[in-house]
Design a protein around this motif. Structure first.
Motif, PDB file in Angstrom:
ATOM      1  N   TRP A 581      87.366  -0.433 -73.297  1.00 51.78           N
ATOM      2  CA  TRP A 581      86.624  -1.135 -72.507  1.00 51.78           C
ATOM      3  C   TRP A 581      87.010  -2.992 -72.455  1.00 51.78           C
ATOM      4  O   TRP A 581      87.730  -2.736 -72.786  1.00 51.78           O
ATOM      5  CB  TRP A 581      85.125  -1.956 -74.224  1.00 51.78           C
ATOM      6  N   ARG A 582      87.013  -2.748 -70.652  1.00 49.89           N
ATOM      7  CA  ARG A 582      87.656  -3.698 -70.061  1.00 49.89           C
ATOM      8  C   ARG A 582      89.715  -3.376 -70.654  1.00 49.89           C
ATOM      9  O   ARG A 582      89.992  -2.239 -70.575  1.00 49.89           O
ATOM     10  CB  ARG A 582      87.734  -5.752 -70.451  1.00 49.89           C
ATOM     11  N   LEU A 764      90.662 -11.058 -73.086  1.00 44.94           N
ATOM     12  CA  LEU A 764      89.452  -9.876 -73.757  1.00 44.94           C
ATOM     13  C   LEU A 764      88.294  -9.444 -72.052  1.00 44.94           C
ATOM     14  O   LEU A 764      87.558  -8.481 -71.438  1.00 44.94           O
ATOM     15  CB  LEU A 764      88.630  -9.313 -74.318  1.00 44.94           C
ATOM     16  N   LEU A 765      87.692 -10.526 -72.342  1.00 47.41           N
ATOM     17  CA  LEU A 765      86.848 -10.930 -70.654  1.00 47.41           C
ATOM     18  C   LEU A 765      86.955 -10.433 -69.128  1.00 47.41           C
ATOM     19  O   LEU A 765      86.400 -10.694 -68.516  1.00 47.41           O
ATOM     20  CB  LEU A 765      85.693 -11.510 -70.877  1.00 47.41           C
ATOM     21  N   GLY A 766      88.188 -10.268 -69.318  1.00 47.52           N
ATOM     22  CA  GLY A 766      89.112 -11.054 -67.828  1.00 47.52           C
ATOM     23  C   GLY A 766      89.206 -11.893 -67.081  1.00 47.52           C
ATOM     24  O   GLY A 766      88.647 -12.205 -65.949  1.00 47.52           O
ATOM     25  N   MET A 767      88.915 -12.707 -67.686  1.00 43.93           N
ATOM     26  CA  MET A 767      88.666 -14.533 -67.380  1.00 43.93           C
ATOM     27  C   MET A 767      89.749 -15.788 -67.196  1.00 43.93           C
ATOM     28  O   MET A 767      90.415 -14.821 -67.002  1.00 43.93           O
ATOM     29  CB  MET A 767      87.858 -15.136 -68.236  1.00 43.93           C
ATOM     30  N   GLU A 768      89.736 -16.611 -66.315  1.00 42.19           N
ATOM     31  CA  GLU A 768      90.728 -17.456 -66.242  1.00 42.19           C
ATOM     32  C   GLU A 768      91.796 -17.000 -67.894  1.00 42.19           C
ATOM     33  O   GLU A 768      90.527 -17.436 -68.815  1.00 42.19           O
ATOM     34  CB  GLU A 768      90.150 -18.622 -65.896  1.00 42.19           C
ATOM     35  N   PRO A 769      92.766 -17.195 -68.009  1.00 44.83           N
ATOM     36  CA  PRO A 769      93.181 -18.103 -68.695  1.00 44.83           C
ATOM     37  C   PRO A 769      92.996 -19.120 -69.350  1.00 44.83           C
ATOM     38  O   PRO A 769      92.441 -20.494 -68.780  1.00 44.83           O
ATOM     39  CB  PRO A 769      94.557 -17.847 -68.440  1.00 44.83           C
ATOM     40  N   TYR A 770      92.634 -18.987 -70.881  1.00 45.98           N
ATOM     41  CA  TYR A 770      92.244 -20.587 -71.261  1.00 45.98           C
ATOM     42  C   TYR A 770      93.446 -21.087 -71.946  1.00 45.98           C
ATOM     43  O   TYR A 770      94.660 -20.658 -72.294  1.00 45.98           O
ATOM     44  CB  TYR A 770      91.304 -19.658 -72.392  1.00 45.98           C
TER      45      TYR A 770
END
Lengths: 811, 320
Positions: A581-582, A764-770
């Motif tokens: 999953w991703r 995990l969701l492949g977004m911009e780093p937080y």
């Protein structure tokens, strides 16, 4: 009671150090009465008047009128608002005018049914109405059963007995079912999650049988406050329900206080014991002749606080010592009845209870209610609060948080508590795993028509076909007939609790049984060398016979009690499937969740000092179920570490969020699933989510298929939560762990790390780093925010300082 | 997804079945053809035993040339066929309902009726024991016209709360002993059977059963209630089990009918369908319509009735 007088007195005492951190007043509400369009039969009016009821509240009028017209209703007015009369009146009226009519009352516990039977008996008798009523449950002697089947006009029972004892034997009940006019389902908020889904199916079966015998009873349900009473009742009973919530009962002013035990060390980390604070308050209330109930989360705590309270009373007014009692599950029924009676009649001034008294057992209204520790849900907290308040008299409600992150969060954020809606009750009667058992049972009871099966849920026809293939059903002329062996209802237990009951025997007293305890709690509370508390007395557990399910105890006077330590481990037994999953690995399969009680601590009463340890040599308790696990790639953990945060805390936070989110996707209650972080069976730490039900019920399987949606929802929940560093609504789990344990002596822990959870989720969701907020925590400590308020105007500040100097100068 | 679900449900079902087996008797291992497989023609000399009488007795009731085979009953091994082929009864239809009735003179199914029936009548009219003491319950039989005495035995799909499918009756009629079997060919015909039974029973004064007190009668009354019907039972009921318990005591290992046949009537059934298999046989008949095995059950029911009559003869003639 006079609340302000009491507070004035208490806050002037030495022990007061600013414990009251929040005050919330619930305003007075006057009684609103209504008038029935058609009067009640004279004999009913007479018995009601004898009971002191001359006028009906608006909600009672509304309910009676609807039920008379055959409308199904659910009543959701406040505790002690006279909900019972809403259905008793139309039922009794019907009994009076129709000599044949029957009514079925369902209660979640045997005790409640017995309690309500006593209420009904008040209306019958020589100068009252004449009707037979009785409780029908596992304790009913065989000889009485036959009589009840034939003669009881009102039968009081529980869903379990209905499911396994009555429905499968319906032809013995043919007379009863054919004359059934009313079905009363009380406390429907307790029928939620897995249990509720089972009960909904039992109700479906009940209605088929009524139809078979040619009756169509009207349903009257009642519920404590939940967010969705109409929807919940509708799903549970399969009818469209009219919601009655316009509360006409009068209510006195209620003062709701948050009472935070004072800190006792320099670092402000330690607080005075919440149990002792509670005992101190109960003592003072009882001395003031205020009848008080304190609600606690754990059985042991009800005993500990009772002990402290009795000691406190003993020092001041010895004759009041025994007017305070503990009340909890595990007491013998007779003992419980006795406490209920004494409480009702005012003989007892105080009771320290677990949520066993949360349900509507009629002990009369009390004057003060003390909630010791957040009970885990808003709905539950309000229900406990509702026990205080006699008519229009003023009442006091006090919440005492423990020194745990969650409780302290509430203490700091009272708006969170008062602004939040009670929880939804969720059920899913169509869950195929649950449905399977009930389709078998239903087919055994009566052949299943095609239309009926269709109405049971989207998977019901497929399940019927599957059962046909498996030679359990035969399809003949449009209906399915049972052809399997045995009694299929015996294969289904409505409740997801261990049926093992241990008996606690006092060896020194002729082997008298002093109480019982469920299997899951036995290992934690009556292991050898434990101190078992019963009516605030200490008993030493000499032996626990696991085969015979007996704990042998003897009364021993000691100044400590024990708290066992249980470790929970999850392990993968068989991986059934997995996908990428991703960037994570997601797997599903059989897992075992093992609880091992391996040691215990001895805790000195009062000081809470640990005075010793002991080992427990008990077999592990294993739940074999199904679960999913998510293994994040190693890179994520490193990322969290780079921010100076602990990856495990972030994962734990995420797992708490999942427990909140997943139920909405898979239709269960948060208590039906478990989540944890563990690295035993995987190369790195993994988040586990499992069904809290032997063999699994498909929750985690469904979650496996919906992982993307669930993770997105988890992110949404955390980011939209207004809290700064985590709260019970997001990463902090609202479910109190180990309800057997005294939070007063447990580990402090902390609310898991919200920021770390966000770092992980974004990755995990492949977004911009937080980018997390800078870590504000000192190592191992949780920073407590200072209370906010208006700054002092400069002049005022000067004046205050001057005044202070003068005061000091004087002393 | 659906397959997965089905897979999981199957394992649920297995678990439930296992649980059920823990409580109830274990499912017997069946070695026959798979339920959906083609039916094997009965191999010569297997399974059926002596179909004509079902007895393996010294009285020589077997058809010549067929060896007694002490083989257990195997479902699906009997020659297939329809009900009409194998038991030659007739459909009874009334008021939109129907069921199957097999009414035969006992002689046709039990050759020794010619001997036993007169002995029975003789025992009734001239009992050796007058029906005192332990035999007191039988006294009513000696005081009733034989035509008003009816033997009854039912076959059901389980022990309680489930359909019955066969009511076997036996009574003298027109000077002959007849066996009158009312059968539901599927579950929907049960009500018709019960309704008809209610009519038939009005002719009798005494009902004779074996264990009817605790089983047959309550079972029938349960089904009557279930079906929303009414039925009045004959005025008297003789349960032979209670009589057998008192007269025979511990002379036999137990008091099951087949045990009494063996030790008191001195004969043994062969190839009979065991009681525990009967529900399964019936359900398969309903599903497939193949009457091969159910014919065996119908015969089993006849043997039960006949044995009851013989026991009464023995008890009353003082030989029990």
């Amino acid at each position: 009671m006079d609340v302000s007088k009491f507070l004035k007195k208490v806050t002037a005492e030495d022990f007061y150090h600013g414990q009251v951190v929040h005050k919330h007043a619930i305003p007075v509400r006057g009684a609103r009465y209504g008038e029935l369009t058609e009067p009640l039969p004279a004999e009913l009016v007479r018995v009601l008047e004898r009971d002191g009821i001359e006028k009906l509240y608006v909600h009672q009028v509304e309910a009676v009128s609807a039920l008379r017209k055959g409308r199904d209703v659910v009543i959701v007015t406040s505790t002690a608002s006279g909900k019972t009369l809403c259905y008793n009146i139309p039922v009794l009226e019907r009994l009076a005018v129709d000599g044949e009519s029957r009514a079925l009352y369902l209660y979640p516990t045997k005790a409640l049914a017995q309690d309500q039977l006593r209420v009904l008996k008040r209306y019958s008798g020589p100068d009252g109405l004449s009707f037979e009523a009785g409780t029908y449950d596992g304790d009913t002697p065989t000889s009485l059963r036959r009589k009840l089947r034939g003669e009881a006009r009102i039968l009081l029972t529980n869903p379990d007995m209905l499911h396994s004892g009555i429905l499968p034997n319906h032809s013995k009940w043919a007379g009863f079912f054919s004359r059934l006019n009313f079905v009363v389902v009380d406390e429907i908020h307790t029928y939620r999650g897995i249990f509720g889904s089972h009960v909904a199916n039992a109700m479906m079966r009940l209605q088929r049988i009524c139809e078979h015998y040619g009756s169509r009873p009207v349903f009257a349900a009642s519920s404590a406050t939940i967010a969705n009473p109409g929807e919940h009742a509708g799903k549970l009973l399969g009818r469209k329900m009219k919601v009655i919530k316009r509360d006409g009962a009068p209510r006195g002013r209620k003062q709701f206080l948050f009472w935070n035990p004072p800190t006792i060390d320099v670092g402000d980390m330690e607080r005075r014991s919440s149990n002792i604070e509670a005992a101190d308050l109960v003592t003072r209330l009882v001395l003031d002749d205020v009848q008080t109930i304190a609600f606690v989360r754990a059985r042991v705590v009800s005993e500990v606080i009772t002990r402290y309270t009795r000691d406190g009373l003993g020092e001041r007014r010895a004759r009041l010592r025994d007017t305070v009692y503990p009340y909890r599950g595990g007491y013998l029924p007779g003992e419980r009845r006795e406490i209920e009676r004494k409480l009702f009649e005012g003989e007892l001034k105080g009771v320290i209870s677990t949520n066993a008294l949360e349900l509507g057992i009629d002990v009369g209204a009390l004057q003060a209610s003390i909630i010791v520790g957040y009970p885990g849900s808003i709905a539950s907290a309000w229900q406990q609060a509702g026990r205080a308040g006699r008519g229009s008299e003023e009442a006091l409600i006090i919440f005492i948080p423990y020194n745990t992150p969650l409780d302290q969060y509430l203490a700091r954020n009272p708006d969170y508590f008062f602004g939040r809606n009670p929880e939804n009750a969720i059920i899913d009667p169509g869950n195929p795993h649950i449905l399977l058992g009930h389709i078998r049972a239903a087919a055994f009871e009566l052949p299943l028509g095609a239309k009926e099966v269709e109405a049971m849920g989207e998977y019901a026809p497929a399940i019927a076909e599957l059962l046909e293939e498996e030679r359990e059903l035969n399809y003949v002329k449009g209906r399915w007939y049972w052809r399997g062996r045995g009694y299929p209802s015996a294969d289904v237990s409505l409740r997801n609790i261990s049926p093992d009951i241990y008996t606690i025997i006092d060896e020194k007293e002729d082997n008298t049984v002093i109480g019982t305890i469920d299997g899951a709690s036995a290992f934690q509370q009556v292991h050898p060398q434990a101190i078992y508390l019963h009516e605030a007395e200490t008993y030493f557990v000499r032996d626990l016979d696991v085969d015979k399910k007996i704990a042998f105890v003897e009364k021993t006077n000691v100044d400590y009690y024990t708290q066992s330590i249980t470790e929970t481990q999850v392990k993968v037994d068989r991986e059934e499937k997995s996908i990428d999953w991703r960037i994570s690995r997601l797997a599903f399969g059989d897992v075992s969740v093992t609880d091992l009680t391996f040691m215990f601590r001895k805790i000195k009463f009062g000081s809470r000092d640990s005075i010793g340890y002991g080992k427990c040599d008990l077999p592990p308790q294993v739940l074999e179920t199904q679960g999913l696990w998510i293994v994040p790639p190693a890179g994520v953990l490193a990322l969290v570490r780079n921010w100076g945060r602990v990856p495990g805390e972030g994962l734990l936070g995420l797992s708490s969020v999942l427990r909140e989110v997943v139920p909405l996707f898979v239709m269960c209650e948060p208590l039906d699933i478990g989540t944890t972080v563990n690295s035993r069976s995987t190369w790195g730490p993994a988040i586990y989510l499992y069904d809290k039900y032997p063999g699994g019920l498909g929750f985690s399987l469904k979650a496996y298929d919906l992982v993307e949606e669930i993770m997105q929802a988890a992110l949404e929940l955390i980011t939209s939560c207004a809290c700064k560093r985590g709260c019970p609504s997001c990463v902090g789990s609202p479910i109190p762990p180990f309800s057997q344990l005294d939070a007063d002596v447990g580990g402090r822990g902390m609310i898991p790390d919200k920021e770390a959870a966000l770092v992980i989720l974004h990755h995990l969701l492949g977004m911009e780093p937080y980018t997390p907020l800078p870590s504000e925590r000192k190592s191992g400590e949780e920073e407590i925010e200072r209370p906010k308020g208006k700054p002092l105007p400069a002049e005022l500040e000067v004046k205050l300082r001057e005044g202070l100097r003068k005061k000091r100068g004087r002393s | 997804m659906i397959d997965r679900r089905r897979h999981n449900l199957r394992s649920d079902l297995e678990a439930l079945k296992k649980k059920a087996e823990g409580v109830f008797e274990p499912r017997k291992h069946r070695s026959g053809a798979p339920p959906d497989g083609p039916r094997q023609p009965a191999a010569p000399g297997t399974g059926v035993g002596d179909e004509a009488t079902g007895w393996d007795t010294p009285a020589g009731m077997k058809k010549p040339g067929r060896a007694p085979l002490h083989q257990p009953f195997v479902p699906g091994r009997r020659p297939p066929g329809t009900l009409d082929d194998l038991v030659t009864g007739e459909e009874v239809a009334a008021g939109g309902e129907s069921f199957y009735r097999v009414l035969k003179e006992a002689e046709l199914v039990w050759e020794r009726t010619a001997t036993f029936f007169p002995e029975y009548l003789e025992a009734l009219s001239n009992p050796f024991t007058p029906g005192e003491g332990v035999l007191r319950p039988l006294r009513i039989l000696t005081e009733t016209v034989p035509e008003e005495i009816c033997y009854l035995d039912i076959e059901t799909t389980g022990l309680r709360m489930c359909p019955l499918f066969l009511v076997g009756l036996m009574y003298p009629s027109g000077g002959k002993l007849v066996i009158d079997q009312l059968m539901a060919r599927d579950y929907t015909e049960e009500a018709a059977v019960l309704r008809f039974l209610g009519g038939v029973l009005t002719r009798f004064t005494v009902l004779v059963t074996f264990n009817g007190l605790t089983f047959d009668i309550p079972f029938i009354m349960d089904r009557i209630k279930y079906s929303g019907l009414e039925l009045s039972l004959p005025a008297h009921h003789v349960d032979l089990l209670t009589v057998a318990r008192r007269t025979i005591g511990d002379r036999t290992p137990n008091h099951r009918l087949q045990t009494l046949e063996r030790f008191v009537l001195n004969r043994k059934r062969i190839g009979d369908v065991p009681g525990s298999e009967i529900p399964g046989v019936y359900h398969e008949f309903v599903r497939t319509g193949d009457a091969g095995d159910i014919a065996g059950v119908i015969h089993h029911n006849r043997l039960d009735l006949v044995s009851m009559l013989q026991l009464v003869t023995l008890f009353l003639s003082g030989r029990g």
